[in-house]
Design a protein around this motif. Sequence first.
Motif, PDB file in Angstrom:
ATOM      1  N   PRO A 167       0.825  -1.212   0.000  1.00  0.00           N
ATOM      2  CA  PRO A 167       0.000   0.000   0.000  1.00  0.00           C
ATOM      3  C   PRO A 167       0.859   1.261   0.000  1.00  0.00           C
ATOM      4  O   PRO A 167       1.979   1.259   0.514  1.00  0.00           O
ATOM      5  N   PRO A 168       0.324   2.317  -0.589  1.00  0.00           N
ATOM      6  CA  PRO A 168       1.090   3.569  -0.666  1.00  0.00           C
ATOM      7  C   PRO A 168       1.420   4.104   0.729  1.00  0.00           C
ATOM      8  O   PRO A 168       0.621   3.987   1.652  1.00  0.00           O
ATOM      9  N   THR A 169       2.600   4.668   0.840  1.00  0.00           N
ATOM     10  CA  THR A 169       3.012   5.275   2.108  1.00  0.00           C
ATOM     11  C   THR A 169       3.371   6.736   1.863  1.00  0.00           C
ATOM     12  O   THR A 169       3.538   7.165   0.725  1.00  0.00           O
ATOM     13  N   ALA A 170       3.477   7.497   2.928  1.00  0.00           N
ATOM     14  CA  ALA A 170       3.917   8.894   2.840  1.00  0.00           C
ATOM     15  C   ALA A 170       4.647   9.247   4.131  1.00  0.00           C
ATOM     16  O   ALA A 170       4.398   8.638   5.176  1.00  0.00           O
ATOM     17  N   LYS A 171       5.560  10.190   4.016  1.00  0.00           N
ATOM     18  CA  LYS A 171       6.312  10.651   5.191  1.00  0.00           C
ATOM     19  C   LYS A 171       5.566  11.796   5.857  1.00  0.00           C
ATOM     20  O   LYS A 171       4.948  12.618   5.174  1.00  0.00           O
ATOM     21  N   VAL A 172       5.643  11.844   7.150  1.00  0.00           N
ATOM     22  CA  VAL A 172       5.076  12.987   7.872  1.00  0.00           C
ATOM     23  C   VAL A 172       5.962  13.309   9.073  1.00  0.00           C
ATOM     24  O   VAL A 172       6.531  12.415   9.696  1.00  0.00           O
ATOM     25  N   ARG A 173       6.108  14.604   9.296  1.00  0.00           N
ATOM     26  CA  ARG A 173       6.852  15.063  10.477  1.00  0.00           C
ATOM     27  C   ARG A 173       5.930  15.940  11.307  1.00  0.00           C
ATOM     28  O   ARG A 173       5.282  16.835  10.767  1.00  0.00           O
ATOM     29  N   PHE A 174       5.863  15.646  12.585  1.00  0.00           N
ATOM     30  CA  PHE A 174       5.115  16.529  13.492  1.00  0.00           C
ATOM     31  C   PHE A 174       5.721  16.454  14.876  1.00  0.00           C
ATOM     32  O   PHE A 174       6.619  15.647  15.139  1.00  0.00           O
ATOM     33  N   ARG A 188      -3.317   5.331   4.970  1.00  0.00           N
ATOM     34  CA  ARG A 188      -4.592   5.130   5.659  1.00  0.00           C
ATOM     35  C   ARG A 188      -4.506   5.341   7.162  1.00  0.00           C
ATOM     36  O   ARG A 188      -5.530   5.381   7.844  1.00  0.00           O
ATOM     37  N   THR A 189      -3.290   5.455   7.709  1.00  0.00           N
ATOM     38  CA  THR A 189      -3.116   5.491   9.161  1.00  0.00           C
ATOM     39  C   THR A 189      -3.769   6.736   9.762  1.00  0.00           C
ATOM     40  O   THR A 189      -3.448   7.860   9.384  1.00  0.00           O
ATOM     41  N   SER A 190      -4.660   6.517  10.694  1.00  0.00           N
ATOM     42  CA  SER A 190      -5.252   7.660  11.398  1.00  0.00           C
ATOM     43  C   SER A 190      -4.221   8.244  12.349  1.00  0.00           C
ATOM     44  O   SER A 190      -3.251   7.576  12.736  1.00  0.00           O
ATOM     45  N   LEU A 191      -4.437   9.482  12.746  1.00  0.00           N
ATOM     46  CA  LEU A 191      -3.539  10.065  13.750  1.00  0.00           C
ATOM     47  C   LEU A 191      -3.555   9.214  15.019  1.00  0.00           C
ATOM     48  O   LEU A 191      -2.526   8.996  15.660  1.00  0.00           O
ATOM     49  N   LEU A 192      -4.741   8.700  15.354  1.00  0.00           N
ATOM     50  CA  LEU A 192      -4.876   7.849  16.538  1.00  0.00           C
ATOM     51  C   LEU A 192      -3.968   6.626  16.443  1.00  0.00           C
ATOM     52  O   LEU A 192      -3.224   6.309  17.379  1.00  0.00           O
ATOM     53  N   ASP A 193      -4.010   5.927  15.307  1.00  0.00           N
ATOM     54  CA  ASP A 193      -3.180   4.734  15.157  1.00  0.00           C
ATOM     55  C   ASP A 193      -1.700   5.091  15.091  1.00  0.00           C
ATOM     56  O   ASP A 193      -0.849   4.320  15.553  1.00  0.00           O
ATOM     57  N   ALA A 194      -1.367   6.249  14.514  1.00  0.00           N
ATOM     58  CA  ALA A 194       0.033   6.670  14.501  1.00  0.00           C
ATOM     59  C   ALA A 194       0.537   6.863  15.926  1.00  0.00           C
ATOM     60  O   ALA A 194       1.639   6.427  16.274  1.00  0.00           O
ATOM     61  N   LEU A 195      -0.275   7.484  16.748  1.00  0.00           N
ATOM     62  CA  LEU A 195       0.131   7.724  18.141  1.00  0.00           C
ATOM     63  C   LEU A 195       0.247   6.417  18.916  1.00  0.00           C
ATOM     64  O   LEU A 195       1.245   6.169  19.600  1.00  0.00           O
ATOM     65  N   ARG A 196      -0.755   5.564  18.782  1.00  0.00           N
ATOM     66  CA  ARG A 196      -0.804   4.347  19.595  1.00  0.00           C
ATOM     67  C   ARG A 196       0.118   3.251  19.077  1.00  0.00           C
ATOM     68  O   ARG A 196       0.867   2.643  19.848  1.00  0.00           O
ATOM     69  N   GLU A 197       0.065   2.993  17.764  1.00  0.00           N
ATOM     70  CA  GLU A 197       0.744   1.820  17.215  1.00  0.00           C
ATOM     71  C   GLU A 197       2.164   2.111  16.746  1.00  0.00           C
ATOM     72  O   GLU A 197       2.993   1.208  16.690  1.00  0.00           O
ATOM     73  N   HIS A 198       2.443   3.356  16.374  1.00  0.00           N
ATOM     74  CA  HIS A 198       3.770   3.682  15.850  1.00  0.00           C
ATOM     75  C   HIS A 198       4.626   4.442  16.861  1.00  0.00           C
ATOM     76  O   HIS A 198       5.837   4.337  16.848  1.00  0.00           O
ATOM     77  N   VAL A 257      -1.014  11.637   7.970  1.00  0.00           N
ATOM     78  CA  VAL A 257      -0.198  12.339   6.964  1.00  0.00           C
ATOM     79  C   VAL A 257      -0.709  13.754   6.688  1.00  0.00           C
ATOM     80  O   VAL A 257      -0.018  14.537   6.053  1.00  0.00           O
ATOM     81  N   MET A 258      -1.892  14.078   7.170  1.00  0.00           N
ATOM     82  CA  MET A 258      -2.403  15.437   6.992  1.00  0.00           C
ATOM     83  C   MET A 258      -1.891  16.384   8.075  1.00  0.00           C
ATOM     84  O   MET A 258      -2.270  17.559   8.088  1.00  0.00           O
ATOM     85  N   HIS A 259      -1.053  15.894   8.985  1.00  0.00           N
ATOM     86  CA  HIS A 259      -0.629  16.717  10.117  1.00  0.00           C
ATOM     87  C   HIS A 259       0.824  17.172  10.043  1.00  0.00           C
ATOM     88  O   HIS A 259       1.448  17.428  11.074  1.00  0.00           O
ATOM     89  N   GLU A 260       1.344  17.287   8.829  1.00  0.00           N
ATOM     90  CA  GLU A 260       2.712  17.758   8.633  1.00  0.00           C
ATOM     91  C   GLU A 260       2.928  19.082   9.383  1.00  0.00           C
ATOM     92  O   GLU A 260       2.184  20.054   9.196  1.00  0.00           O
ATOM     93  N   GLY A 261       3.956  19.103  10.243  1.00  0.00           N
ATOM     94  CA  GLY A 261       4.325  20.332  10.949  1.00  0.00           C
ATOM     95  C   GLY A 261       3.449  20.688  12.133  1.00  0.00           C
ATOM     96  O   GLY A 261       3.692  21.708  12.790  1.00  0.00           O
ATOM     97  N   ASP A 262       2.442  19.875  12.432  1.00  0.00           N
ATOM     98  CA  ASP A 262       1.510  20.217  13.510  1.00  0.00           C
ATOM     99  C   ASP A 262       2.115  19.915  14.885  1.00  0.00           C
ATOM    100  O   ASP A 262       3.030  19.100  15.023  1.00  0.00           O
ATOM    101  N   ARG A 263       1.542  20.560  15.884  1.00  0.00           N
ATOM    102  CA  ARG A 263       1.950  20.400  17.275  1.00  0.00           C
ATOM    103  C   ARG A 263       0.847  19.626  17.992  1.00  0.00           C
ATOM    104  O   ARG A 263      -0.261  20.129  18.146  1.00  0.00           O
TER     105      ARG A 263
END
Lengths: 214, 316
Positions: free
Chosen positions: A44-51, A65-75, A110-116
Amino acid sequence: MQTPGDFDLSRRGVLVGGAASVAAATIVPAGGADAAPAATPASPPTAKVRFDVNGTARELELDTRTSLLDALREHLQLTGTKKGCDHGQCGACTVIVDGRRINSCLTLAVMHEGDRITTIEGLGLPDKLHPMQAAFIEHDGYQCGYCTPGQICSAVAVLDEIRAGVPSHVTADLGAAPQISAPELRERMSGNICRCGAYSNIIDAITDVAGAKA
Amino acid sequence: MRSFTYERVETPAAATAAFARTPGARFIAGGTNLLDLMKLEIETPAHLIDVSRLALDKIEATAEGGLRIGAMVRNTDLASDARVRKDYGLLSRALVAGASGQLRNKATTAGNLLQRTRCPYFYDTNQPCNKRKAGSGCAAIGGFNRLHAVVGASEACIATHPSDMAVAMRALDAAVETVDAAGKARSIRLADFYRAPGTTPHLETVLAPGELITAVTLPKPVGGTHIYHKVRDRASYAFALISVGAIVQPDGTGRIALGGVGYKPWRVEAAEADLPRGAKAVAAGLLAGAKTTHENAYKLPLVERTLAGVLAQAKG
């Protein structure tokens, strides 16, 4: 009457039979024995994000497809933020992004690039609690505790929203600054469900932190 | 959720160009409705174009004395804007009657207009639904339909539009500004924006594929008393069973728009002439030709009684 051994055998038989039929359906090439094996599905397609999460810069490469929730919890292993309904209906996943509370289940990481991003772990720690965390303990604002991180993140942001003049459904006068009151807090906290029903103590805790009388 | 590729764009032109070159693309802004539907595979875009950072997040005065609300203005910011609270109170009231604080912080003006119905059969992929899968049938007709439309529905679909914000905007004579891939801009009256379900309930608006909403405009303020009364199954954080948005002038004239009764915010200008005669006359005009089921027939008296309450409140 069936013995446990019979049951195990028949259950295993079902499982083996099931697996075999799946395998058979998968390996038979559509074009006959000489056709090339089917290509494995593309990853599946991936993308880089920094926050920034709780004051720490993070960089992740994620399935889009990763939600912010799953990024926080699983990654990032920040499991304080909870997954309840995963559809924006319960508020257990509430985090604060750039000063605003949101449902982390209904937004793509991935929609949260640069966010705090601030999670419950960023508000306070066991030896240095945020005043809202201390007030929830003081007022017994939970029972099972599953909704509590979301309740606390939401409550912290609610007080900021009232101070910023954001109106609510129960604000009587749109022309005046909203006040901190129990009806205002109840309305503003309606996106956080507590199935244990600790609502009255939650309102007491928030009222205490706000320095107001309920 | 199906996998998809993702890109973020900086300008409306880049957004429409990306749409034109990518099959299966969708715009995403707040995402609170689209992502929910993607998780259920009701929406299955192959590519997402992130328009959330377009510089369409301002609320500006127009030369005509009204407001231009950028497509990306968040529901919280629109409800809180001092000009909206002062001159377009109905809009502020409708916004804070919808969703939760968390959702309003993400949901955008354009996305709110484009949100999909909450018909439970639309959400249940095991059921036929002409809106979700054209030609598959309608499980709501003859099913559990106490939430469903009483006006404007068809034999193919009885879903309602769920927005509170759109009800206020309809009463305020809002218009939707868009741009397409050719760079052509147009303005569509909100009154003309939603398509009746007819035999094609999967087509919900008059937007062409890839046409991007850039703003919503409001004419200059009309004054009057602004009231939004939403009736729902719980006191907060629920969709409307019905809602009444009203602007009532001191002389008793005014405007009425309804939510929760049809596929669009429901306004019948001719019925507003009956406002001095009271709620019964206005409701009769608004709901003329209504077609109810045994489960949603309650909406007709509920509209009339809610309107009566609103008109009494407006008198003070």
